[in-house]
Design a protein around this motif. Structure first.
Motif, short mmCIF file in Angstrom:
data_model
loop_
_atom_site.label_atom_id
_atom_site.label_comp_id
_atom_site.label_asym_id
_atom_site.label_seq_id
_atom_site.Cartn_x
_atom_site.Cartn_y
_atom_site.Cartn_z
N LYS A 16 0.84 -1.20 0.00
CA LYS A 16 0.00 0.00 0.00
C LYS A 16 0.87 1.25 0.00
CE LYS A 16 -3.75 -0.35 2.40
NZ LYS A 16 -4.81 -0.27 1.35
N VAL A 17 1.92 1.25 0.84
CA VAL A 17 2.85 2.38 0.87
C VAL A 17 3.59 2.50 -0.45
CG1 VAL A 17 4.95 3.28 1.93
CG2 VAL A 17 3.16 2.32 3.36
N ASP A 18 4.06 1.38 -0.97
CA ASP A 18 4.83 1.36 -2.22
C ASP A 18 4.03 1.98 -3.36
OD1 ASP A 18 6.33 0.75 -4.50
OD2 ASP A 18 7.04 -1.14 -3.67
N VAL A 19 2.82 1.48 -3.58
CA VAL A 19 1.98 1.99 -4.67
C VAL A 19 1.64 3.45 -4.46
CG1 VAL A 19 -0.27 1.79 -5.80
CG2 VAL A 19 1.03 -0.27 -5.25
N HIS A 20 1.32 3.80 -3.22
CA HIS A 20 0.94 5.19 -2.92
C HIS A 20 2.08 6.15 -3.27
CE1 HIS A 20 -1.95 7.82 -0.89
NE2 HIS A 20 -0.92 8.49 -0.43
N LEU A 21 3.30 5.77 -2.92
CA LEU A 21 4.43 6.64 -3.20
C LEU A 21 4.78 6.65 -4.69
CD1 LEU A 21 6.71 5.84 -0.13
CD2 LEU A 21 5.34 7.89 -0.51
N ARG A 22 4.68 5.50 -5.35
CA ARG A 22 4.95 5.44 -6.79
C ARG A 22 4.01 6.35 -7.57
NH1 ARG A 22 8.11 1.22 -8.82
NH2 ARG A 22 8.72 -0.34 -7.26
N LEU A 23 2.78 6.44 -7.11
CA LEU A 23 1.79 7.25 -7.80
C LEU A 23 1.82 8.71 -7.36
CD1 LEU A 23 -1.26 4.80 -7.87
CD2 LEU A 23 0.50 5.17 -9.61
N LYS A 24 2.84 9.04 -6.56
CA LYS A 24 3.08 10.43 -6.14
C LYS A 24 1.90 11.00 -5.35
CE LYS A 24 6.78 10.16 -8.66
NZ LYS A 24 8.10 9.93 -8.06
N ARG A 25 1.31 10.18 -4.49
CA ARG A 25 0.21 10.64 -3.66
C ARG A 25 0.76 11.27 -2.38
NH1 ARG A 25 -3.83 7.40 -5.97
NH2 ARG A 25 -3.59 7.85 -8.18
N ASP A 26 -0.14 11.80 -1.57
CA ASP A 26 0.23 12.49 -0.34
C ASP A 26 1.03 11.56 0.58
OD1 ASP A 26 0.39 14.02 1.91
OD2 ASP A 26 -1.74 13.98 2.38
N LYS A 27 2.24 12.00 0.95
CA LYS A 27 3.11 11.17 1.78
C LYS A 27 2.56 10.98 3.20
CE LYS A 27 7.70 11.58 -0.28
NZ LYS A 27 9.08 12.07 -0.06
N SER A 28 1.71 11.88 3.64
CA SER A 28 1.21 11.78 5.01
C SER A 28 0.45 10.47 5.21
CB SER A 28 0.31 12.97 5.35
OG SER A 28 -0.80 13.03 4.47
N PHE A 29 -0.27 10.01 4.20
CA PHE A 29 -0.97 8.74 4.29
C PHE A 29 0.02 7.60 4.46
CE2 PHE A 29 -2.33 4.87 2.08
CZ PHE A 29 -3.49 4.56 2.77
N SER A 30 1.09 7.62 3.67
CA SER A 30 2.11 6.57 3.75
C SER A 30 2.74 6.52 5.13
CB SER A 30 3.18 6.80 2.68
OG SER A 30 2.64 6.69 1.39
N LEU A 31 2.98 7.68 5.71
CA LEU A 31 3.61 7.72 7.04
C LEU A 31 2.68 7.15 8.11
CD1 LEU A 31 5.34 11.22 6.85
CD2 LEU A 31 6.38 8.97 6.57
N VAL A 32 1.38 7.35 7.95
CA VAL A 32 0.41 6.76 8.88
C VAL A 32 0.43 5.24 8.76
CG1 VAL A 32 -2.04 6.51 9.41
CG2 VAL A 32 -1.09 8.77 8.97
N VAL A 33 0.45 4.73 7.53
CA VAL A 33 0.50 3.28 7.31
C VAL A 33 1.79 2.71 7.87
CG1 VAL A 33 0.53 1.44 5.57
CG2 VAL A 33 -0.98 3.41 5.26
N MET A 34 2.89 3.46 7.74
CA MET A 34 4.17 2.99 8.26
C MET A 34 4.15 2.82 9.78
SD MET A 34 6.97 5.00 5.95
CE MET A 34 8.28 4.49 7.04
#
Length: 221
Positions: A160-178
């Motif tokens: 989920k983090v990988d795809v989100h970052l590849r698609l240049k989406r908001d990093k704040s979501f990725s940090l929450v998942v992390m």
């Protein structure tokens, strides 16, 4: 949560989770991009798959759907589901029996579609998405979690983090998942140490950090 896993089984469970999440993510992005190709930008599909490091060609929105599902490239949904099936076969003793059956059945649906050169439409993609959601439900419906369940969950979250970052989406979501990833890692390895991440950090820095944690846990199983 008492359960003994070999490193090989843990790795296959992890990649089962990753590839199943990838299938679900690509399905969602494909449907959204189909509408964008029709209404906004004919090249939207090429841009989407370029971010997944794949070059595709299509003449119209319907051809884009076929390329996304059955195209001759490594990021197509059929190939990804094949990887889900392979990892499920190796780790089948540790996953829900119904989930295993559903994975095999869904793969056969796509295999038949590929053999028949089936025309792909949004209704077909909606059915695939529904089946994937059902599989996730079957994988997670147990009241008590085993170590195997945590490795599948880790795979899902990392992808989920990988795809989100590849698609240049908001990093704040990725940090929450992390944060959830770190919590699971701590349960599996209480001695793990973490370096906090910020939005300014690059995609590679964040993913390398996650992968290092996962590799350490799998090797130590």
């Amino acid at each position: 949560m008492e359960q003994l896993l070999t490193a090989k089984v843990a790795e296959h469970l992890y990649w089962l989770g990753r590839y199943l999440e990838r299938v679900e993510s690509i399905l969602m992005e494909t449907v959204a991009t189909f509408d964008e190709i029709i209404d906004v930008d004919k090249s939207a599909g090429k841009k989407l798959f370029k971010r997944l490091e794949v070059e595709i060609k299509y003449k119209n929105a319907n051809e884009f759907l076929y390329e996304a599902v059955l195209g001759e490239h490594e990021a197509n949904i059929y190939t990804m589901l094949g990887y889900v099936r392979e990892n499920a076969i190796v780790s089948r003793a540790y996953i829900d029996l119904n989930a295993f059956g559903s994975i095999v059945e869904l793969y056969e649906v796509l295999k038949q579609a590929n053999n028949d050169h089936l025309d792909i439409d949004c209704a077909f993609l909606d059915k695939l998405s529904s089946r994937v959601s059902e599989i996730w439900g079957e994988l997670s419906r147990k009241q008590e979690r085993n170590i195997s369940d945590y490795f599948i969950r880790l795979g899902k979250l990392v992808e989920k983090v990988d795809v989100h970052l590849r698609l240049k989406r908001d990093k704040s979501f990725s940090l929450v998942v992390m944060e959830e990833i770190d919590n699971i890692v701590l349960q599996l390895n209480p001695d793990a140490e973490f370096v906090p991440h910020a939005q300014r950090e690059s995609y590679d820095t964040i993913l390398n950090s996650i992968n290092a944690k996962i590799n350490k846990i799998i090797v130590e199983q």
